[in-house]
Motif scaffolding. Structure first.
Motif, PDB file in Angstrom:
ATOM      1  N   ILE A 179       0.856  -1.194   0.000  1.00 32.56           N
ATOM      2  CA  ILE A 179       0.000   0.000   0.000  1.00 32.56           C
ATOM      3  C   ILE A 179       0.886   1.235   0.000  1.00 32.56           C
ATOM      4  CG2 ILE A 179      -1.807   1.264   1.228  1.00 32.56           C
ATOM      5  CD1 ILE A 179      -2.474  -1.373   2.686  1.00 32.56           C
ATOM      6  N   MET A 180       0.558   2.205  -0.857  1.00 27.53           N
ATOM      7  CA  MET A 180       1.299   3.458  -0.838  1.00 27.53           C
ATOM      8  C   MET A 180       0.325   4.630  -0.710  1.00 27.53           C
ATOM      9  SD  MET A 180       4.466   4.812  -3.144  1.00 27.53           S
ATOM     10  CE  MET A 180       3.641   5.013  -4.709  1.00 27.53           C
ATOM     11  N   ALA A 181       0.615   5.527   0.234  1.00 27.80           N
ATOM     12  CA  ALA A 181      -0.188   6.728   0.441  1.00 27.80           C
ATOM     13  C   ALA A 181       0.512   7.914  -0.219  1.00 27.80           C
ATOM     14  CB  ALA A 181      -0.366   6.990   1.940  1.00 27.80           C
ATOM     15  N   TYR A 182      -0.244   8.698  -0.944  1.00 29.54           N
ATOM     16  CA  TYR A 182       0.256   9.961  -1.490  1.00 29.54           C
ATOM     17  C   TYR A 182      -0.931  10.897  -1.646  1.00 29.54           C
ATOM     18  CZ  TYR A 182      -0.800   7.191  -5.748  1.00 29.54           C
ATOM     19  OH  TYR A 182      -1.374   6.368  -6.684  1.00 29.54           O
ATOM     20  N   HIS A 183      -0.661  12.173  -1.727  1.00 32.66           N
ATOM     21  CA  HIS A 183      -1.745  13.147  -1.633  1.00 32.66           C
ATOM     22  C   HIS A 183      -2.571  13.261  -2.912  1.00 32.66           C
ATOM     23  CE1 HIS A 183      -3.923  16.557  -0.105  1.00 32.66           C
ATOM     24  NE2 HIS A 183      -3.553  17.296  -1.138  1.00 32.66           N
ATOM     25  N   ASN A 184      -1.903  13.450  -4.023  1.00 29.24           N
ATOM     26  CA  ASN A 184      -2.575  13.732  -5.287  1.00 29.24           C
ATOM     27  C   ASN A 184      -2.772  12.439  -6.085  1.00 29.24           C
ATOM     28  OD1 ASN A 184      -3.262  14.592  -7.924  1.00 29.24           O
ATOM     29  ND2 ASN A 184      -2.109  16.489  -7.682  1.00 29.24           N
ATOM     30  N   PRO A 185      -4.015  12.080  -6.404  1.00 27.83           N
ATOM     31  CA  PRO A 185      -4.246  10.813  -7.111  1.00 27.83           C
ATOM     32  C   PRO A 185      -3.654  10.755  -8.508  1.00 27.83           C
ATOM     33  CG  PRO A 185      -6.270  12.109  -7.008  1.00 27.83           C
ATOM     34  CD  PRO A 185      -5.273  12.791  -6.116  1.00 27.83           C
ATOM     35  N   ASN A 186      -3.296  11.907  -9.084  1.00 29.01           N
ATOM     36  CA  ASN A 186      -2.693  11.885 -10.413  1.00 29.01           C
ATOM     37  C   ASN A 186      -1.349  11.163 -10.428  1.00 29.01           C
ATOM     38  OD1 ASN A 186      -4.853  13.210 -11.518  1.00 29.01           O
ATOM     39  ND2 ASN A 186      -3.881  15.211 -11.571  1.00 29.01           N
ATOM     40  N   TYR A 187      -0.735  11.006  -9.261  1.00 25.06           N
ATOM     41  CA  TYR A 187       0.515  10.257  -9.182  1.00 25.06           C
ATOM     42  C   TYR A 187       0.301   8.781  -9.512  1.00 25.06           C
ATOM     43  CZ  TYR A 187       5.084   8.815  -7.333  1.00 25.06           C
ATOM     44  OH  TYR A 187       6.352   8.304  -7.195  1.00 25.06           O
ATOM     45  N   PHE A 188      -0.940   8.347  -9.469  1.00 19.34           N
ATOM     46  CA  PHE A 188      -1.285   6.955  -9.811  1.00 19.34           C
ATOM     47  C   PHE A 188      -0.818   6.602 -11.220  1.00 19.34           C
ATOM     48  CE2 PHE A 188      -4.636   3.756 -11.091  1.00 19.34           C
ATOM     49  CZ  PHE A 188      -4.242   2.748 -10.218  1.00 19.34           C
ATOM     50  N   ASP A 189      -0.801   7.583 -12.122  1.00 21.86           N
ATOM     51  CA  ASP A 189      -0.370   7.340 -13.496  1.00 21.86           C
ATOM     52  C   ASP A 189       1.127   7.106 -13.613  1.00 21.86           C
ATOM     53  OD1 ASP A 189      -2.977   7.698 -14.315  1.00 21.86           O
ATOM     54  OD2 ASP A 189      -2.693   9.773 -14.966  1.00 21.86           O
ATOM     55  N   LEU A 190       1.868   7.448 -12.559  1.00 21.45           N
ATOM     56  CA  LEU A 190       3.333   7.388 -12.617  1.00 21.45           C
ATOM     57  C   LEU A 190       3.931   6.221 -11.848  1.00 21.45           C
ATOM     58  CD1 LEU A 190       4.092  11.204 -12.075  1.00 21.45           C
ATOM     59  CD2 LEU A 190       3.762   9.984 -14.247  1.00 21.45           C
ATOM     60  N   ILE A 191       3.122   5.542 -11.043  1.00 23.45           N
ATOM     61  CA  ILE A 191       3.675   4.479 -10.208  1.00 23.45           C
ATOM     62  C   ILE A 191       3.793   3.172 -10.985  1.00 23.45           C
ATOM     63  CG2 ILE A 191       2.703   5.524  -8.131  1.00 23.45           C
ATOM     64  CD1 ILE A 191       0.636   3.227  -8.099  1.00 23.45           C
ATOM     65  N   ASN A 192       4.563   2.263 -10.424  1.00 26.60           N
ATOM     66  CA  ASN A 192       4.709   0.923 -10.984  1.00 26.60           C
ATOM     67  C   ASN A 192       3.536   0.072 -10.496  1.00 26.60           C
ATOM     68  OD1 ASN A 192       5.401  -1.719 -11.629  1.00 26.60           O
ATOM     69  ND2 ASN A 192       7.575  -1.428 -11.190  1.00 26.60           N
ATOM     70  N   HIS A 193       2.562  -0.149 -11.360  1.00 24.37           N
ATOM     71  CA  HIS A 193       1.355  -0.865 -10.949  1.00 24.37           C
ATOM     72  C   HIS A 193       1.614  -2.320 -10.601  1.00 24.37           C
ATOM     73  CE1 HIS A 193      -1.302   2.284 -13.200  1.00 24.37           C
ATOM     74  NE2 HIS A 193      -0.889   2.705 -12.021  1.00 24.37           N
ATOM     75  N   SER A 194       2.733  -2.848 -11.059  1.00 21.55           N
ATOM     76  CA  SER A 194       3.041  -4.236 -10.723  1.00 21.55           C
ATOM     77  C   SER A 194       3.621  -4.364  -9.320  1.00 21.55           C
ATOM     78  CB  SER A 194       4.023  -4.827 -11.742  1.00 21.55           C
ATOM     79  OG  SER A 194       5.289  -4.184 -11.658  1.00 21.55           O
ATOM     80  N   ARG A 195       4.050  -3.248  -8.722  1.00 22.30           N
ATOM     81  CA  ARG A 195       4.653  -3.283  -7.382  1.00 22.30           C
ATOM     82  C   ARG A 195       3.732  -2.703  -6.309  1.00 22.30           C
ATOM     83  NH1 ARG A 195      10.011  -4.183  -6.980  1.00 22.30           N
ATOM     84  NH2 ARG A 195       9.382  -4.742  -4.858  1.00 22.30           N
ATOM     85  N   ILE A 196       2.849  -1.762  -6.687  1.00 25.17           N
ATOM     86  CA  ILE A 196       1.940  -1.120  -5.734  1.00 25.17           C
ATOM     87  C   ILE A 196       0.539  -1.682  -5.944  1.00 25.17           C
ATOM     88  CG2 ILE A 196       1.008   1.054  -4.855  1.00 25.17           C
ATOM     89  CD1 ILE A 196       4.030   0.775  -4.515  1.00 25.17           C
ATOM     90  N   ASP A 197       0.031  -2.369  -4.938  1.00 24.87           N
ATOM     91  CA  ASP A 197      -1.301  -2.975  -5.058  1.00 24.87           C
ATOM     92  C   ASP A 197      -2.426  -1.990  -4.782  1.00 24.87           C
ATOM     93  OD1 ASP A 197      -0.671  -5.984  -5.354  1.00 24.87           O
ATOM     94  OD2 ASP A 197       0.555  -5.382  -3.648  1.00 24.87           O
ATOM     95  N   LEU A 198      -2.185  -1.064  -3.857  1.00 24.47           N
ATOM     96  CA  LEU A 198      -3.246  -0.153  -3.433  1.00 24.47           C
ATOM     97  C   LEU A 198      -2.671   1.224  -3.135  1.00 24.47           C
ATOM     98  CD1 LEU A 198      -6.160   0.484  -2.465  1.00 24.47           C
ATOM     99  CD2 LEU A 198      -5.503  -0.464  -0.230  1.00 24.47           C
ATOM    100  N   SER A 199      -3.284   2.255  -3.690  1.00 23.68           N
ATOM    101  CA  SER A 199      -2.906   3.640  -3.416  1.00 23.68           C
ATOM    102  C   SER A 199      -4.017   4.324  -2.629  1.00 23.68           C
ATOM    103  CB  SER A 199      -2.676   4.409  -4.731  1.00 23.68           C
ATOM    104  OG  SER A 199      -1.589   3.877  -5.459  1.00 23.68           O
ATOM    105  N   LEU A 200      -3.624   5.102  -1.617  1.00 20.65           N
ATOM    106  CA  LEU A 200      -4.577   5.851  -0.797  1.00 20.65           C
ATOM    107  C   LEU A 200      -4.288   7.338  -0.972  1.00 20.65           C
ATOM    108  CD1 LEU A 200      -4.367   3.704   2.472  1.00 20.65           C
ATOM    109  CD2 LEU A 200      -5.983   3.451   0.575  1.00 20.65           C
ATOM    110  N   THR A 201      -5.293   8.112  -1.405  1.00 19.95           N
ATOM    111  CA  THR A 201      -5.074   9.508  -1.761  1.00 19.95           C
ATOM    112  C   THR A 201      -6.255  10.392  -1.364  1.00 19.95           C
ATOM    113  OG1 THR A 201      -6.106   9.402  -3.961  1.00 19.95           O
ATOM    114  CG2 THR A 201      -3.814   8.681  -3.803  1.00 19.95           C
ATOM    115  N   GLY A 202      -6.072  11.691  -1.562  1.00 24.99           N
ATOM    116  CA  GLY A 202      -7.122  12.672  -1.313  1.00 24.99           C
ATOM    117  C   GLY A 202      -7.027  13.783  -2.342  1.00 24.99           C
TER     118      GLY A 202
END
Length: 268
Positions: A179-202
């Protein structure tokens, strides 16, 4: 004299303005279930409370922050994750807000990152000194339960800070639930989806002013999508966006009620 049509328009405007003012005083508990085969069975049913965008000091006072703390604690979440924007740029506000948030408690810990409006050095220092909140800005921790474990980490805001996602994934394998927490959900487009299962954002405030899905204040992502509120999935990686608590620019909300988001993990 005011004509019949004019009266109707005035009534509609009054109702609309009343909704704008009343909605920020409401609070929803938004329940979301996240399923994954990487979630250990020991963590099946684990509940994570996601709280963000308090913006204390602008339109949110101490009583409202205390209310949010009490309501979050009443959810009896196993984990609490704070996804930033505790205040809006004022270091003095940060002292007061974090002091109140120190009253949060969860069985497996309370964790926090920074948002784009948080005074970076001061807020990070307050989180580091907190007796109850673990600062996971560009850091990661293992959460263990009955011999099993999941990874929780966080990164700095995409527009105002640095991001070191490898500190979240450090020591993990493809079979670990990360699980990775970050503030801006647009960062979801930049992460490695094969390594991060769940993103928590606002960050989005659910649009704050949301006309049936049209939220003009929400910034588009690099792929042209808009992550406004709720659950999204891409390439097997899931993203949760909470509406948050406070308001920016104007003290109004429409169809974007403040919320505590509860994410329930389900092993498949």
């Amino acid at each position: 004299m005011v004509g019949k049509k004019s009266k109707i328009i005035i009534i509609i405007l009054c109702i609309f303005l009343t909704i704008l003012v009343i909605e920020p005083t409401q609070l929803d508990v938004n329940e979301i279930t996240v399923q994954s085969s990487d979630i250990p069975t020991e963590f099946n049913g684990t509940r994570i409370a996601v709280v963000g965008d308090i913006h204390y000091g602008e339109y949110v006072n101490e009583n409202r922050v205390s209310y949010i703390v009490n309501q979050t604690n009443e959810q009896n979440a196993d984990i609490i994750v704070l996804v930033g924007d505790y205040v809006t740029n004022d270091e003095n506000d940060a002292d007061t807000c974090i002091k109140i948030l120190n009253n949060l408690h969860a069985k497996y810990g309370v964790y926090g990152i920074l948002g784009n409006n948080d005074p970076k050095n001061k807020t990070s220092e307050l989180l580091d000194e907190s007796p109850t909140i673990t600062n996971i800005r560009n850091n990661g921790v293992w959460i263990e339960k009955n011999g099993a474990r999941i990874r929780l980490g966080g990164v700095g805001d995409i527009s105002t800070d640095l991001q070191y996602p490898r500190r979240t994934t450090s020591g993990t394998t493809e079979n670990d639930f990360v699980i990775m927490a970050y503030h801006n959900p647009n960062y979801f487009d930049l992460i490695n989806h094969s390594r991060i299962d769940l993103s928590l954002t606002g960050h989005t405030h659910g649009g704050q002013i949301n006309f049936f899905g049209y939220a003009p204040w929400v910034q588009k992502s690099s792929k042209g999508n808009r992550y406004i509120s709720g659950l999204y999935e891409e390439d097997g990686s899931q993203l949760v966006v909470t509406n948050g608590i406070g308001e920016r620019i104007v003290p109004f909300r429409f169809m974007a009620t403040p919320q505590i988001t509860i994410v329930t993990l389900e092993s498949t």
